[in-house]
Design an enzyme around this catalytic site. Sequence first.
Site, PDB file in Angstrom:
ATOM      1  N   ARG A 225       0.817  -1.211   0.000  1.00 39.99           N
ATOM      2  CA  ARG A 225       0.000   0.000   0.000  1.00 39.99           C
ATOM      3  C   ARG A 225       0.853   1.264   0.000  1.00 39.99           C
ATOM      4  O   ARG A 225       0.306   2.369   0.002  1.00 39.99           O
ATOM      5  CB  ARG A 225      -0.861   0.018   1.264  1.00 39.99           C
TER       6      ARG A 225
ATOM      7  N   ARG B  15      -9.800   7.139   4.313  1.00 39.10           N
ATOM      8  CA  ARG B  15      -9.158   5.975   3.673  1.00 39.10           C
ATOM      9  C   ARG B  15      -8.999   6.193   2.180  1.00 39.10           C
ATOM     10  O   ARG B  15      -7.990   5.806   1.587  1.00 39.10           O
ATOM     11  CB  ARG B  15      -9.973   4.714   3.947  1.00 39.10           C
TER      12      ARG B  15
ATOM     13  N   ARG C  26     -17.948  -3.872  10.400  1.00 36.80           N
ATOM     14  CA  ARG C  26     -16.608  -3.274  10.440  1.00 36.80           C
ATOM     15  C   ARG C  26     -16.711  -1.797  10.783  1.00 36.80           C
ATOM     16  O   ARG C  26     -17.328  -1.021  10.048  1.00 36.80           O
ATOM     17  CB  ARG C  26     -15.924  -3.427   9.067  1.00 36.80           C
TER      18      ARG C  26
HETATM   19  P1  ADP Z   1     -10.019  -1.905   2.630  1.00 32.85           P
HETATM   20  O1  ADP Z   1      -9.340  -2.370   1.387  1.00 32.85           O
HETATM   21  O2  ADP Z   1     -11.488  -2.026   2.591  1.00 32.85           O
HETATM   22  O3  ADP Z   1      -9.569  -0.553   3.113  1.00 32.85           O
HETATM   23  P2  ADP Z   1      -8.451  -3.731   4.274  1.00 32.85           P
HETATM   24  O4  ADP Z   1      -9.120  -4.838   4.969  1.00 32.85           O
HETATM   25  O5  ADP Z   1      -7.501  -4.060   3.185  1.00 32.85           O
HETATM   26  O6  ADP Z   1      -9.665  -2.856   3.810  1.00 32.85           O
HETATM   27  O7  ADP Z   1      -7.659  -2.815   5.322  1.00 32.85           O
HETATM   28  C1  ADP Z   1      -8.263  -2.291   6.478  1.00 32.85           C
HETATM   29  C2  ADP Z   1      -7.290  -1.349   7.177  1.00 32.85           C
HETATM   30  O8  ADP Z   1      -6.119  -2.080   7.610  1.00 32.85           O
HETATM   31  C3  ADP Z   1      -6.711  -0.210   6.319  1.00 32.85           C
HETATM   32  O9  ADP Z   1      -7.575   0.901   6.284  1.00 32.85           O
HETATM   33  C4  ADP Z   1      -5.404   0.080   7.048  1.00 32.85           C
HETATM   34  O10 ADP Z   1      -5.610   0.856   8.204  1.00 32.85           O
HETATM   35  C5  ADP Z   1      -4.944  -1.293   7.501  1.00 32.85           C
HETATM   36  N1  ADP Z   1      -4.052  -1.923   6.489  1.00 32.85           N
HETATM   37  C6  ADP Z   1      -4.361  -2.988   5.700  1.00 32.85           C
HETATM   38  N2  ADP Z   1      -3.318  -3.291   4.895  1.00 32.85           N
HETATM   39  C7  ADP Z   1      -2.340  -2.376   5.159  1.00 32.85           C
HETATM   40  C8  ADP Z   1      -1.032  -2.130   4.638  1.00 32.85           C
HETATM   41  N3  ADP Z   1      -0.527  -2.886   3.656  1.00 32.85           N
HETATM   42  N4  ADP Z   1      -0.314  -1.105   5.164  1.00 32.85           N
HETATM   43  C9  ADP Z   1      -0.808  -0.346   6.140  1.00 32.85           C
HETATM   44  N5  ADP Z   1      -2.030  -0.513   6.664  1.00 32.85           N
HETATM   45  C10 ADP Z   1      -2.809  -1.505   6.189  1.00 32.85           C
END
Ligand code: ADP
Length: 189
Positions: free
Chosen positions: A89, A146, A134
Site C-alpha cells: 500500500r 481511507r 466493520r
Molecule cells: P479496505 O481495502 O477495505 O480498506 P483492508 O481490509 O484491506 O480494507 O484494510 C483495512 C485497514 O487495515 C486499512 O484501512 C489500514 O488501516 C490497515 N491496512 C491494511 N493493509 C495495510 C497495509 N498494507 N499497510 C498499512 N495498513 C494496512
Amino acid sequence: MLNIVLFGPPGAGKGTQSEKLIQKYGLAHLSTGDIFRANIKGGTELGTLAKSYIDKGQLVPDEVTIGMLESELKKHDGAKGFIFDGFPRTSAQAEALDALLAKMNTEITMMLALEVEEEELRKRLLLRGKDSGRADDQNPEIIQNRINVYNNETTPVKHFYTKQNKYKGIQGIGEIDFIFEALCKAIDN
Ligand code: ADP
C-alpha cells in the site's frame, strides 16, 4: 510461482475476487487487512497497535506491516504462489516485497488493479459497514480518510509496477463473475 498483487481502493472488491482466484489457481491468500483483524479479535499486541490506526482510517506503519507480512510469507513455505490483497500500500512496502520475494528466488508476476470510481466506493463501503459490522466502514469521515490515503500514499505503487511492465487495470464495476472472468483472462494470457 504465480504471484499476484490484487490492487485497488478500499471497497474495490479485492477480498471478493481474491476468494475466487485462490480457489481457481490454488494460491495462498495474504490479506494484510484480514491478518490485522484476526489479531484485533485475538487481542494480540499487534492487534491493539493496528486498531489504533485502522479506526482512524490511517495506514498501519510500514515497519509493522512489512514485518508481519514477512512472517506470514514464511508460514506458507511451499505454496504454488500468492495473492497479495491490500499489500503493498506504499512504495516502501512494494520495495520490501520485491526484496522478500527475491530472497525466495521468485518475483511478482503481475499487478491486477480493480478500477472503481469514488462515488461507488463510498456507497459500497457504507453498505458493507451495515452487514459486516466493520467499524471503519460505518463512518463517512473515516471512509473519506481511507480514500484520501489511497490517493496520496497508495497510488504511487501503481507506478512502481508500471515501470516493471507488470500493471494491468481491470474494470471493477459490474457483475462479480464478469469481473472475475476479466481477471482470469489477464492471468491466463
Ligand atoms: P479496505 O481495502 O477495505 O480498506 P483492508 O481490509 O484491506 O480494507 O484494510 C483495512 C485497514 O487495515 C486499512 O484501512 C489500514 O488501516 C490497515 N491496512 C491494511 N493493509 C495495510 C497495509 N498494507 N499497510 C498499512 N495498513 C494496512
